[in-house]
Design an enzyme around this catalytic site. Structure first.
Site, PDB file in Angstrom:
ATOM      1  N   HIS A  58       0.818  -1.207   0.000  1.00  0.00           N
ATOM      2  CA  HIS A  58       0.000   0.000   0.000  1.00  0.00           C
ATOM      3  C   HIS A  58       0.853   1.259   0.000  1.00  0.00           C
ATOM      4  CE1 HIS A  58      -3.559   2.447   0.976  1.00  0.00           C
ATOM      5  NE2 HIS A  58      -2.795   3.060   1.867  1.00  0.00           N
ATOM      6  N   TYR A  61       4.616   0.244  -2.787  1.00  0.00           N
ATOM      7  CA  TYR A  61       4.471  -0.321  -4.134  1.00  0.00           C
ATOM      8  C   TYR A  61       5.647  -1.269  -4.437  1.00  0.00           C
ATOM      9  CZ  TYR A  61       1.047   3.432  -4.669  1.00  0.00           C
ATOM     10  OH  TYR A  61      -0.023   4.261  -4.496  1.00  0.00           O
ATOM     11  N   HIS A 108      -9.933   2.524  -2.307  1.00  0.00           N
ATOM     12  CA  HIS A 108     -10.251   2.137  -0.930  1.00  0.00           C
ATOM     13  C   HIS A 108     -11.071   0.860  -0.999  1.00  0.00           C
ATOM     14  CE1 HIS A 108     -10.104   4.274   3.122  1.00  0.00           C
ATOM     15  NE2 HIS A 108      -8.983   4.577   2.513  1.00  0.00           N
TER      16      HIS A 108
END
Length: 504
Positions: A58, A61, A108
């Site tokens: 998150h 990467y 999200h």
């Protein structure tokens, strides 16, 4: 109270994996050993949590960065490309000043699958903070939503909850929703996809960076934390967002979702504007960053690292919502509606006055306030955190923020071509009827009629009136901004690269 030590070197891989899982950490045993090798000792629990957060997919990467670098990001109109809280492109010149369009987007997914309304609301909250932190005024949001099979009750409940979260937050915040894209597809039944976009405008000369300014080499700078008191909501959210969902961990997963408060955010936005106005009038540089994944430790370490500095953070100065939290929770909780500023020490008190007195944060929400929580280290890039007199974190800041990289094996990538498209239908008439009556082709008015599209008074063409919405983003200037979001899940099956490029 000292932060507990994670005994990496005293355990074999199986025992270490069990210990990490018991501690709520998603670091692999190999990653934990790399941490130990890099710092030359066993990490404290706070340090392990910090690496767990900033080394997550998150935040870092770690698997996709090399691939994402192949996407085009340079152009004559690009003022600021990827790397900070949001990107900036040239928009227009107004009254002799160049103005930029600030763009941020993020997904999200896990939070909205677990707690749909709160997850989607925090998605909107986080993405608008990214635009605010660039010094911009937010002029609109958009959402691209992917839900599972609508024949399944749980998928319908998730869709309804996500829409509720978006309109409850966006409408209360006073930001218009300018459009969206909603698709139902079986592939998203196990994990919905909630993409949110925020747009803002800013005069280029007032663009703010997400870093400690270079002026901190010459004059003392401090970190100011602003917003809600720190609580345990969202603790471990970044590593949770990088993991495969597990029904057995449902209660812990729900605890990793933050709790939004759009009304407090609205006041914070006005107070932030007053601080930025003061900085422009007084002529001092500042760094500005929202608190998302990793909380205080993440924001302060990234501000410091991006500017080439270190930091000293004191957790005892942090307002908390409760009698006691261990240092790793105070440092890394993802409590919503918070910002961090790096400002000259001489301006700290006037800035605190704006938040705490002029905008009365302590009276708006129990424990909310602005507070100095640390100082910038100009002499080196050491990142230190103390708690109740004990040092609970001592690391090179670049080791935290540079993350970890994996050159993943991707297997054989099929050559682009129509042979990877869906098979030729036997009956085009039946296919057409199926498409036209399917949930992905129906009217979206039941969704967008929930959103406020008129607030701020910039609307020219509203959602539903055309294929894109149009606003006049700068009062008194004739430039128009047309915006839309779109995407087709099947593109990637035909051409992986073009599918990825089109999705962003």
């Amino acid at each position: 109270m000292k932060s507990e030590i994670v005994p990496v070197t005293d355990l074999d891989d199986e025992a270490l994996g069990d210990r990490l899982k018991a501690d709520g950490l998603r670091l692999t045993p190999n990653e934990a050993r790399q941490v130990q090798a890099n710092i030359g000792r066993n990490p404290s629990r706070l340090e392990a949590v910090l690496f767990d957060t900033l080394w997550s997919e998150h935040c870092s990467y770690k698997s996709s960065r090399q691939v994402l670098k192949t996407l085009p990001t340079d152009a004559p109109h690009v003022i600021l490309g990827p790397g900070e809280d949001a990107g900036v492109v040239y928009l227009t010149t107004h009254e002799g000043e160049r103005w930029g369009l600030v763009v941020a987007h993020e997904s999200h997914n896990h939070p909205s699958q677990i707690v749909p309304a709160e997850g989607a609301a925090t998605g909107i909250g986080g993405v608008v903070r990214d635009v605010y932190c660039m010094g911009a005024e937010v002029v609109g949001v958009l959402d691209a939503l992917r839900f599972g099979d609508p024949a399944k009750p749980e998928c319908r409940e998730i869709a309804a909850g996500v829409v509720d979260g978006i309109w409850h937050y966006g409408n209360a915040l006073g930001v218009p929703n300018l459009g969206g894209d909603t698709v139902f597809h079986e592939d998203f039944s196990e994990n919905c996809l909630v993409n949110v976009v925020a747009l803002g405008v800013v005069p280029i000369k007032r663009l703010v960076r997400s870093r400690v300014p270079k002026e901190a080499k010459e004059t003392p700078y401090v970190f100011i934390l602003v917003g809600k008191p720190t609580d345990a909501s969202g603790f471990g959210g970044a590593s949770f967002a990088s993991a495969v969902l597990d029904e057995e961990e449902e209660s812990a997963n729900k605890g990793a979702v933050q709790l939004p408060d759009p009304f407090l955010k609205r006041v914070l936005s006005e107070a932030n504007r007053a601080v930025l106005d003061m900085a422009a009038e007084e002529g001092f540089a500042l760094g500005f960053k929202d608190l998302g994944a990793g909380g205080i430790a993440c924001a302060t370490s990234e501000l410091a690292s991006a500017g080439g500095f270190g930091a000293d953070i004191e957790l005892g100065a942090v307002s908390i919502d409760g009698e006691f939290f261990p240092p790793e929770v105070i440092a890394c909780s993802e409590t919503q509606e918070r910002y961090c500023l790096a400002v000259p020490q001489e301006y700290a008190q006037p800035i605190l006055q704006i938040y705490n007195v002029d905008y009365e944060l302590p009276h708006l929400y129990p424990g909310a306030r602005a507070q100095v929580v640390g100082s910038v280290r100009a002499q080196d890039t050491t990142y230190r955190i103390t708690h109740q007199g004990d040092e609970v974190c001592h690391l090179p800041v670049e080791l935290i923020t540079e993350g970890i990289r994996y050159d993943r094996e991707v297997g054989e990538v099929p050559e682009p071509g129509v042979e990877h498209a869906p098979p030729e239908p036997d009956n085009y008439e039946a296919l057409l009827k199926e498409l036209m009556t399917g949930p992905s082709q129906g009217s979206r008015s039941q969704i967008y009629r929930m959103y406020d599209t008129e607030v701020q008074g910039r609307a020219v063409i509203r959602p539903g009136e055309a294929d894109a919405a149009v606003i006049a983003p700068i009062p008194g200037n004739p430039v128009g901004l047309a915006v839309s979001v779109d995407g087709n899940p099947n593109y990637g099956k035909i051409d992986a690269y073009q599918g990825g490029a089109s999705s962003v």
